[in-house]
Design a protein around this motif. Structure first.
Motif, PDB file in Angstrom:
ATOM      1  N   ALA A  60     -69.917 -23.427 -27.850  1.00  0.00           N
ATOM      2  CA  ALA A  60     -69.312 -22.916 -29.080  1.00  0.00           C
ATOM      3  C   ALA A  60     -68.112 -23.773 -29.426  1.00  0.00           C
ATOM      4  O   ALA A  60     -67.347 -24.184 -28.545  1.00  0.00           O
ATOM      5  CB  ALA A  60     -68.890 -21.465 -28.892  1.00  0.00           C
ATOM      6  N   LYS A  61     -67.955 -24.096 -30.687  1.00  0.00           N
ATOM      7  CA  LYS A  61     -66.849 -24.945 -31.115  1.00  0.00           C
ATOM      8  C   LYS A  61     -65.526 -24.288 -30.772  1.00  0.00           C
ATOM      9  O   LYS A  61     -65.314 -23.108 -31.021  1.00  0.00           O
ATOM     10  CB  LYS A  61     -66.921 -25.191 -32.622  1.00  0.00           C
ATOM     11  CG  LYS A  61     -66.058 -26.350 -33.093  1.00  0.00           C
ATOM     12  CD  LYS A  61     -66.350 -26.694 -34.535  1.00  0.00           C
ATOM     13  CE  LYS A  61     -65.563 -27.898 -35.002  1.00  0.00           C
ATOM     14  NZ  LYS A  61     -65.929 -29.120 -34.304  1.00  0.00           N
ATOM     15  N   GLY A  62     -64.636 -25.026 -30.164  1.00  0.00           N
ATOM     16  CA  GLY A  62     -63.323 -24.503 -29.812  1.00  0.00           C
ATOM     17  C   GLY A  62     -63.226 -24.023 -28.379  1.00  0.00           C
ATOM     18  O   GLY A  62     -62.124 -23.782 -27.890  1.00  0.00           O
ATOM     19  N   ASP A  63     -64.353 -23.883 -27.672  1.00  0.00           N
ATOM     20  CA  ASP A  63     -64.319 -23.426 -26.280  1.00  0.00           C
ATOM     21  C   ASP A  63     -64.053 -24.605 -25.352  1.00  0.00           C
ATOM     22  O   ASP A  63     -64.918 -25.054 -24.600  1.00  0.00           O
ATOM     23  CB  ASP A  63     -65.638 -22.746 -25.910  1.00  0.00           C
ATOM     24  CG  ASP A  63     -65.793 -21.389 -26.573  1.00  0.00           C
ATOM     25  OD1 ASP A  63     -64.791 -20.900 -27.112  1.00  0.00           O
ATOM     26  OD2 ASP A  63     -66.897 -20.839 -26.543  1.00  0.00           O
ATOM     27  N   ALA A  64     -62.821 -25.128 -25.412  1.00  0.00           N
ATOM     28  CA  ALA A  64     -62.483 -26.321 -24.639  1.00  0.00           C
ATOM     29  C   ALA A  64     -62.636 -26.085 -23.143  1.00  0.00           C
ATOM     30  O   ALA A  64     -63.128 -26.955 -22.415  1.00  0.00           O
ATOM     31  CB  ALA A  64     -61.051 -26.766 -24.961  1.00  0.00           C
ATOM     32  N   MET A  65     -62.223 -24.914 -22.682  1.00  0.00           N
ATOM     33  CA  MET A  65     -62.294 -24.653 -21.242  1.00  0.00           C
ATOM     34  C   MET A  65     -63.732 -24.629 -20.751  1.00  0.00           C
ATOM     35  O   MET A  65     -64.027 -25.146 -19.680  1.00  0.00           O
ATOM     36  CB  MET A  65     -61.594 -23.325 -20.922  1.00  0.00           C
ATOM     37  CG  MET A  65     -61.502 -23.054 -19.416  1.00  0.00           C
ATOM     38  SD  MET A  65     -60.712 -24.425 -18.498  1.00  0.00           S
ATOM     39  CE  MET A  65     -59.067 -24.382 -19.220  1.00  0.00           C
TER      40      MET A  65
END
Length: 238
Positions: free
Chosen positions: A89-94
């Motif tokens: 998902a976009k933004g789920d850097a971790m």
């Protein structure tokens, strides 16, 4: 020759669209709608050949994509080394960082352009199959041996578990031993992948490589960090 991909994705409509698009570019895509079905296709007792690459969705109804990636890497033989492209998902850097840490070769945030998916697949497969950049002799640094022909790494004769991308990063550094490289220079040497701004994937991969080749990953002697610049592969080791 067509290459075979396995897409583990619960969105059947998306999987169908991806399969149709990739089919036009010479790929055959098998689809599994959940984690258990995907892992069943990779089980050693199926008698099936390992796919050339797995496209793995992070969010599945029955099993976390990170757990699936862990199980793939634990499989014996070629199945355990199949390249994995993770959809996040976009933004789920971790989640992306954790995915890289447990053995994913690359990630692509949703929603994505089919052309970018194709480009990343080709880049991973190119890195997996391309010939060594220079001569075919193994690189040796003390007990560390990097065989560019066999694409294997050993320390004291024991094999190190690295993804295809991590192997290429290690070779890029080792071939330039003693030279400080910025992250951009490392990426240019490896080729085939564009980073987002402030992407931490290089640092994550370096951590994985250190865990595989260093005696103590927290006190590395082979791959050193040059603060504010990048990394250097030490000439003198062991």
């Amino acid at each position: 020759m067509r290459q075979n991909l396995l897409m583990i994705e619960d969105d059947a409509r998306l999987a169908s669209m991806v399969a149709e698009y990739l089919d036009q570019s010479g790929f055959t895509v098998a689809h599994a709608g959940d984690g258990h079905s995907g892992l069943a296709r990779l089980a050693p007792d199926t008698g099936l050949d390992a796919p050339d690459l797995v496209i793995l969705d992070l969010m599945l109804p029955d099993m976390d994509g990170l757990e699936i990636c862990r199980r793939i890497r634990a499989l014996p033989g070629a199945m355990g080394h199949v390249p994995v492209l993770m959809l996040t998902a976009k933004g789920d850097a971790m989640d992306r960082i954790i995915g890289l840490e447990i053995g994913a070769d690359d990630y692509l945030p949703k929603p994505f352009e089919p052309r970018e998916l194709l480009a990343r697949i080709r880049a991973i497969l190119r890195r997996k199959g391309e010939a060594p950049a220079s001569n075919s002799k193994a690189l040796r640094f003390g007990t560390l041996e990097i065989d560019r022909d066999a694409r294997t790494v050993t320390v004291g004769g024991k094999p190190c578990d690295l993804t295809s991308y991590q192997f290429d990063l290690l070779v890029a550094l080792a071939e330039r031993a003693g030279r400080v490289l910025t992250r951009d220079q490392i990426m240019e040497a490896v080729r085939g992948r564009e980073l987002e701004a402030f992407d931490r994937s290089i640092d994550v991969h370096m951590g994985r490589i250190r865990a595989a080749i260093e005696v103590d990953a927290k006190d590395p002697k082979r791959i050193l960090t040059v603060r504010g610049v990048g990394y250097v592969f030490a000439r003198q080791q062991d």
